[in-house]
Scaffold this active site. Structure first.
Site, PDB file in Angstrom:
ATOM      1  N   ASP A  98     -36.014 -28.992  33.768  1.00  0.00           N
ATOM      2  CA  ASP A  98     -35.152 -28.184  32.890  1.00  0.00           C
ATOM      3  C   ASP A  98     -33.755 -28.803  32.843  1.00  0.00           C
ATOM      4  OD1 ASP A  98     -35.006 -26.029  35.694  1.00  0.00           O
ATOM      5  OD2 ASP A  98     -33.269 -27.126  34.925  1.00  0.00           O
ATOM      6  N   HIS A 113     -38.202 -36.593  38.000  1.00  0.00           N
ATOM      7  CA  HIS A 113     -39.518 -36.269  37.436  1.00  0.00           C
ATOM      8  C   HIS A 113     -39.466 -36.073  35.922  1.00  0.00           C
ATOM      9  CE1 HIS A 113     -41.007 -34.789  41.640  1.00  0.00           C
ATOM     10  NE2 HIS A 113     -40.979 -36.093  41.542  1.00  0.00           N
ATOM     11  N   CYS A 140     -43.162 -40.202  15.817  1.00  0.00           N
ATOM     12  CA  CYS A 140     -42.066 -40.710  16.658  1.00  0.00           C
ATOM     13  C   CYS A 140     -40.878 -41.004  15.756  1.00  0.00           C
ATOM     14  CB  CYS A 140     -42.503 -41.988  17.369  1.00  0.00           C
ATOM     15  SG  CYS A 140     -41.144 -42.941  18.069  1.00  0.00           S
ATOM     16  N   THR A 180     -36.591 -26.247  47.400  1.00  0.00           N
ATOM     17  CA  THR A 180     -37.810 -27.044  47.263  1.00  0.00           C
ATOM     18  C   THR A 180     -38.722 -26.841  48.469  1.00  0.00           C
ATOM     19  OG1 THR A 180     -38.730 -29.251  46.853  1.00  0.00           O
ATOM     20  CG2 THR A 180     -36.734 -29.129  48.231  1.00  0.00           C
ATOM     21  N   SER A 181     -40.026 -26.826  48.220  1.00  0.00           N
ATOM     22  CA  SER A 181     -41.020 -26.535  49.272  1.00  0.00           C
ATOM     23  C   SER A 181     -41.381 -27.774  50.079  1.00  0.00           C
ATOM     24  CB  SER A 181     -42.290 -25.991  48.608  1.00  0.00           C
ATOM     25  OG  SER A 181     -42.814 -26.981  47.710  1.00  0.00           O
ATOM     26  N   ASN A 205     -32.780 -22.717  51.444  1.00  0.00           N
ATOM     27  CA  ASN A 205     -34.061 -22.359  50.825  1.00  0.00           C
ATOM     28  C   ASN A 205     -34.417 -20.908  51.140  1.00  0.00           C
ATOM     29  OD1 ASN A 205     -35.888 -23.980  49.203  1.00  0.00           O
ATOM     30  ND2 ASN A 205     -37.468 -23.413  50.674  1.00  0.00           N
ATOM     31  N   LEU A 206     -35.265 -20.332  50.284  1.00  0.00           N
ATOM     32  CA  LEU A 206     -35.648 -18.918  50.477  1.00  0.00           C
ATOM     33  C   LEU A 206     -36.476 -18.759  51.748  1.00  0.00           C
ATOM     34  CD1 LEU A 206     -35.356 -16.247  48.883  1.00  0.00           C
ATOM     35  CD2 LEU A 206     -37.567 -16.747  47.800  1.00  0.00           C
ATOM     36  N   GLU A 207     -37.303 -19.762  52.048  1.00  0.00           N
ATOM     37  CA  GLU A 207     -38.182 -19.749  53.227  1.00  0.00           C
ATOM     38  C   GLU A 207     -38.244 -21.168  53.775  1.00  0.00           C
ATOM     39  OE1 GLU A 207     -41.986 -18.646  51.452  1.00  0.00           O
ATOM     40  OE2 GLU A 207     -41.556 -20.082  49.863  1.00  0.00           O
ATOM     41  N   ALA A 223     -30.708 -19.182  46.546  1.00  0.00           N
ATOM     42  CA  ALA A 223     -29.775 -20.255  46.166  1.00  0.00           C
ATOM     43  C   ALA A 223     -28.523 -19.667  45.516  1.00  0.00           C
ATOM     44  CB  ALA A 223     -30.468 -21.219  45.206  1.00  0.00           C
TER      45      ALA A 223
HETATM   46  C1  BV8 Z   1     -46.224 -41.100  43.148  1.00  0.00           C
HETATM   47  C2  BV8 Z   1     -42.994 -33.047  36.685  1.00  0.00           C
HETATM   48  C3  BV8 Z   1     -46.575 -43.473  43.373  1.00  0.00           C
HETATM   49  C4  BV8 Z   1     -44.026 -32.423  35.833  1.00  0.00           C
HETATM   50  C5  BV8 Z   1     -43.819 -33.138  38.995  1.00  0.00           C
HETATM   51  C6  BV8 Z   1     -47.819 -39.041  50.239  1.00  0.00           C
HETATM   52  C7  BV8 Z   1     -48.527 -38.073  50.871  1.00  0.00           C
HETATM   53  C8  BV8 Z   1     -49.330 -37.198  50.100  1.00  0.00           C
HETATM   54  C9  BV8 Z   1     -49.406 -37.280  48.707  1.00  0.00           C
HETATM   55  C10 BV8 Z   1     -48.699 -38.249  48.096  1.00  0.00           C
HETATM   56  C11 BV8 Z   1     -47.930 -39.131  48.858  1.00  0.00           C
HETATM   57  N1  BV8 Z   1     -47.338 -39.966  47.972  1.00  0.00           N
HETATM   58  C12 BV8 Z   1     -47.728 -39.645  46.713  1.00  0.00           C
HETATM   59  C13 BV8 Z   1     -48.568 -38.602  46.766  1.00  0.00           C
HETATM   60  C14 BV8 Z   1     -49.195 -37.982  45.612  1.00  0.00           C
HETATM   61  C15 BV8 Z   1     -48.317 -36.964  44.894  1.00  0.00           C
HETATM   62  C16 BV8 Z   1     -48.023 -35.804  45.788  1.00  0.00           C
HETATM   63  O1  BV8 Z   1     -46.971 -35.696  46.386  1.00  0.00           O
HETATM   64  N2  BV8 Z   1     -48.992 -34.888  45.799  1.00  0.00           N
HETATM   65  C17 BV8 Z   1     -48.787 -33.630  46.557  1.00  0.00           C
HETATM   66  C18 BV8 Z   1     -49.306 -32.478  45.721  1.00  0.00           C
HETATM   67  C19 BV8 Z   1     -49.427 -33.733  47.897  1.00  0.00           C
HETATM   68  N3  BV8 Z   1     -47.068 -37.557  44.399  1.00  0.00           N
HETATM   69  C20 BV8 Z   1     -47.104 -38.203  43.206  1.00  0.00           C
HETATM   70  O2  BV8 Z   1     -48.103 -38.355  42.529  1.00  0.00           O
HETATM   71  C21 BV8 Z   1     -45.772 -38.774  42.721  1.00  0.00           C
HETATM   72  N4  BV8 Z   1     -45.935 -40.114  42.267  1.00  0.00           N
HETATM   73  O3  BV8 Z   1     -46.371 -40.898  44.336  1.00  0.00           O
HETATM   74  O4  BV8 Z   1     -46.277 -42.349  42.545  1.00  0.00           O
HETATM   75  C22 BV8 Z   1     -45.389 -43.845  44.242  1.00  0.00           C
HETATM   76  C23 BV8 Z   1     -45.595 -44.519  45.350  1.00  0.00           C
HETATM   77  C24 BV8 Z   1     -44.550 -44.934  46.145  1.00  0.00           C
HETATM   78  C25 BV8 Z   1     -43.236 -44.606  45.888  1.00  0.00           C
HETATM   79  C26 BV8 Z   1     -43.057 -43.923  44.792  1.00  0.00           C
HETATM   80  C27 BV8 Z   1     -44.130 -43.513  43.967  1.00  0.00           C
HETATM   81  C28 BV8 Z   1     -45.248 -38.029  41.474  1.00  0.00           C
HETATM   82  C29 BV8 Z   1     -45.033 -36.619  41.752  1.00  0.00           C
HETATM   83  C30 BV8 Z   1     -44.301 -35.954  40.557  1.00  0.00           C
HETATM   84  C31 BV8 Z   1     -45.219 -35.025  39.790  1.00  0.00           C
HETATM   85  N5  BV8 Z   1     -44.456 -34.273  38.771  1.00  0.00           N
HETATM   86  N6  BV8 Z   1     -43.078 -32.502  38.047  1.00  0.00           N
HETATM   87  C32 BV8 Z   1     -43.850 -30.920  35.701  1.00  0.00           C
HETATM   88  O5  BV8 Z   1     -42.850 -30.378  36.116  1.00  0.00           O
HETATM   89  O6  BV8 Z   1     -44.763 -30.333  35.136  1.00  0.00           O
HETATM   90  S1  BV8 Z   1     -43.903 -32.453  40.586  1.00  0.00           S
HETATM   91  C33 BV8 Z   1     -43.355 -30.796  40.425  1.00  0.00           C
HETATM   92  O7  BV8 Z   1     -43.925 -30.122  41.520  1.00  0.00           O
HETATM   93  C34 BV8 Z   1     -41.866 -30.610  40.552  1.00  0.00           C
HETATM   94  O8  BV8 Z   1     -41.123 -31.595  39.883  1.00  0.00           O
HETATM   95  C35 BV8 Z   1     -41.662 -30.632  42.065  1.00  0.00           C
HETATM   96  O9  BV8 Z   1     -41.564 -31.960  42.531  1.00  0.00           O
HETATM   97  C36 BV8 Z   1     -42.964 -30.022  42.565  1.00  0.00           C
HETATM   98  C37 BV8 Z   1     -42.785 -28.559  42.845  1.00  0.00           C
HETATM   99  O10 BV8 Z   1     -42.093 -28.463  44.035  1.00  0.00           O
HETATM  100  P1  BV8 Z   1     -40.762 -27.549  44.125  1.00  0.00           P
HETATM  101  O11 BV8 Z   1     -39.811 -27.922  43.066  1.00  0.00           O
HETATM  102  O12 BV8 Z   1     -40.338 -27.631  45.529  1.00  0.00           O
HETATM  103  O13 BV8 Z   1     -41.301 -26.074  43.747  1.00  0.00           O
HETATM  104  P2  BV8 Z   1     -42.212 -25.100  44.639  1.00  0.00           P
HETATM  105  O14 BV8 Z   1     -42.604 -24.000  43.754  1.00  0.00           O
HETATM  106  O15 BV8 Z   1     -43.258 -25.890  45.360  1.00  0.00           O
HETATM  107  O16 BV8 Z   1     -41.221 -24.556  45.781  1.00  0.00           O
HETATM  108  C38 BV8 Z   1     -40.104 -23.789  45.405  1.00  0.00           C
HETATM  109  C39 BV8 Z   1     -39.315 -23.566  46.694  1.00  0.00           C
HETATM  110  O17 BV8 Z   1     -38.133 -22.854  46.359  1.00  0.00           O
HETATM  111  C40 BV8 Z   1     -40.088 -22.752  47.736  1.00  0.00           C
HETATM  112  O18 BV8 Z   1     -39.871 -23.357  49.016  1.00  0.00           O
HETATM  113  C41 BV8 Z   1     -39.404 -21.370  47.666  1.00  0.00           C
HETATM  114  O19 BV8 Z   1     -39.321 -20.770  48.926  1.00  0.00           O
HETATM  115  C42 BV8 Z   1     -38.004 -21.735  47.207  1.00  0.00           C
HETATM  116  N7  BV8 Z   1     -37.369 -20.681  46.409  1.00  0.00           N
HETATM  117  C43 BV8 Z   1     -37.945 -19.850  45.507  1.00  0.00           C
HETATM  118  N8  BV8 Z   1     -36.991 -19.049  44.939  1.00  0.00           N
HETATM  119  C44 BV8 Z   1     -35.804 -19.406  45.525  1.00  0.00           C
HETATM  120  C45 BV8 Z   1     -36.044 -20.470  46.442  1.00  0.00           C
HETATM  121  N9  BV8 Z   1     -35.068 -21.053  47.171  1.00  0.00           N
HETATM  122  C46 BV8 Z   1     -33.799 -20.578  47.007  1.00  0.00           C
HETATM  123  N10 BV8 Z   1     -33.495 -19.572  46.107  1.00  0.00           N
HETATM  124  C47 BV8 Z   1     -34.455 -18.964  45.384  1.00  0.00           C
HETATM  125  N11 BV8 Z   1     -34.121 -17.982  44.538  1.00  0.00           N
END
Ligand code: BV8
Length: 238
Positions: A98, A113, A140, A180-181, A205-207, A223
């Site tokens: 966003d 991202h 395009c 972020t989680s 973070n919230l948790e 936040a």
């Molecule tokens: C890659 C765009 C090669 C699209 C997104 C190592 C180990 C395991 C797996 C992997 C690894 N390396 C790579 C992987 C694979 C994968 C990965 O991580 N998989 C996971 C699921 C295990 N990663 C990839 O594929 C990445 N690419 O690795 O390429 C490479 C190799 C080497 C070096 C570089 C690259 C690409 C990943 C990107 C994917 N695209 N987004 C879209 O948005 O639709 S990811 C998307 O999900 C977000 O961008 C973000 O990254 C993620 C969500 O996480 P958060 O933002 O943290 O959100 P979430 O809901 O999980 O948590 C919210 C948190 O906020 C919570 O903790 C909550 O408590 C808190 N909260 C809530 N409300 C509040 C609050 N805190 C404060 N105040 C509040 N009010």
């Protein structure tokens, strides 16, 4: 503790939750989260886009339209204030697609991202500002071909500007992670990189996140409350 000069701030969906944008793991006000409504494999991978581009376009068209109705919250505003007055290095590395950091006035923002409000042409590789739907396969603006995709980084794709991020982590005296989680890599690994390079590390973070143990300090809460308080503190008012 020597004076904090260079700061890297990582933000995730939690920083936009109070603006009414669903997070990935928990929907706003108790509703279903993004990943509960859609399978990552179907909507956020290059393979899913090849399999069913209509499904993927509908998913991103819905989110692209939704964020344009939302407003930055107190956390975005506080970070923009810090960005405006901080004279040393500062970089906001966001996982969010966003534009609420920028709409709050922040300038030193890096979207690792990608961004909802950009379209990427897979024919001529150009990127264009984009606010409308892509479902109808609009041409395009540069090459007129009908091969636009959302300019977001899908799972299995390389995040943007990794070298710029690593250069900032190298210099960082302080690494702050907000909303972020810690579930998605390489973003979830930055706290370890920063710590290994000698930076102080703080989590707001919230948790507790999956990487909480890596942080020198964790403050739990919303936040919208934690970030303005932390910014006041680092600007010496707190
Ligand atoms: C890659 C765009 C090669 C699209 C997104 C190592 C180990 C395991 C797996 C992997 C690894 N390396 C790579 C992987 C694979 C994968 C990965 O991580 N998989 C996971 C699921 C295990 N990663 C990839 O594929 C990445 N690419 O690795 O390429 C490479 C190799 C080497 C070096 C570089 C690259 C690409 C990943 C990107 C994917 N695209 N987004 C879209 O948005 O639709 S990811 C998307 O999900 C977000 O961008 C973000 O990254 C993620 C969500 O996480 P958060 O933002 O943290 O959100 P979430 O809901 O999980 O948590 C919210 C948190 O906020 C919570 O903790 C909550 O408590 C808190 N909260 C809530 N409300 C509040 C609050 N805190 C404060 N105040 C509040 N009010």
């Amino acid at each position: 503790m020597n004076r904090i000069r260079n700061i890297v701030i990582l933000t995730g969906a939690g920083v936009s939750a109070e603006s009414g944008i669903d997070t990935f793991r928990a929907g706003t006000d108790g509703g279903p989260s993004l990943w509960e409504q859609h399978r990552i494999e179907d909507v956020a991978t290059p393979e899913g886009f090849v399999r069913d581009p209509d499904l993927v376009h509908r998913f991103y068209d819905m989110r692209r339209a939704a964020i344009q109705q939302k407003q930055p919250n107190a956390a975005h505003m506080a970070l923009a204030r810090l960005d405006a007055v901080w004279t040393d290095n500062l970089l906001i590395v966001t996982q969010n697609v966003d534009d609420l950091h920028e709409r709050a006035g922040a300038r030193r923002v890096l979207h690792m991202h990608g961004e909802h409000l950009k379209a990427w042409c897979t024919a001529c590789r150009s990127r264009s500002a984009w606010r409308e739907a892509l479902f109808g396969r609009p041409p395009c603006p540069v090459c007129q071909s009908r091969s636009l995709r959302p300019d977001v980084v899908w799972f299995g794709e390389m995040p943007y500007e990794m070298d710029r991020i690593h250069a900032a982590l190298l210099d960082a005296d302080l690494f702050v992670s907000i909303g972020t989680s810690g579930a998605v890599y390489p973003a979830a690994g930055f706290v370890r990189n920063a710590r290994d390079l000698g930076a102080q590390t703080l989590e707001l973070n919230l948790e507790p996140s999956q990487g909480s143990a890596m942080f020198h300090e964790t403050r739990l809460g919303k936040a919208g409350d934690l970030v303005p308080a932390w910014v006041a503190e680092i600007l010496g008012g707190g």
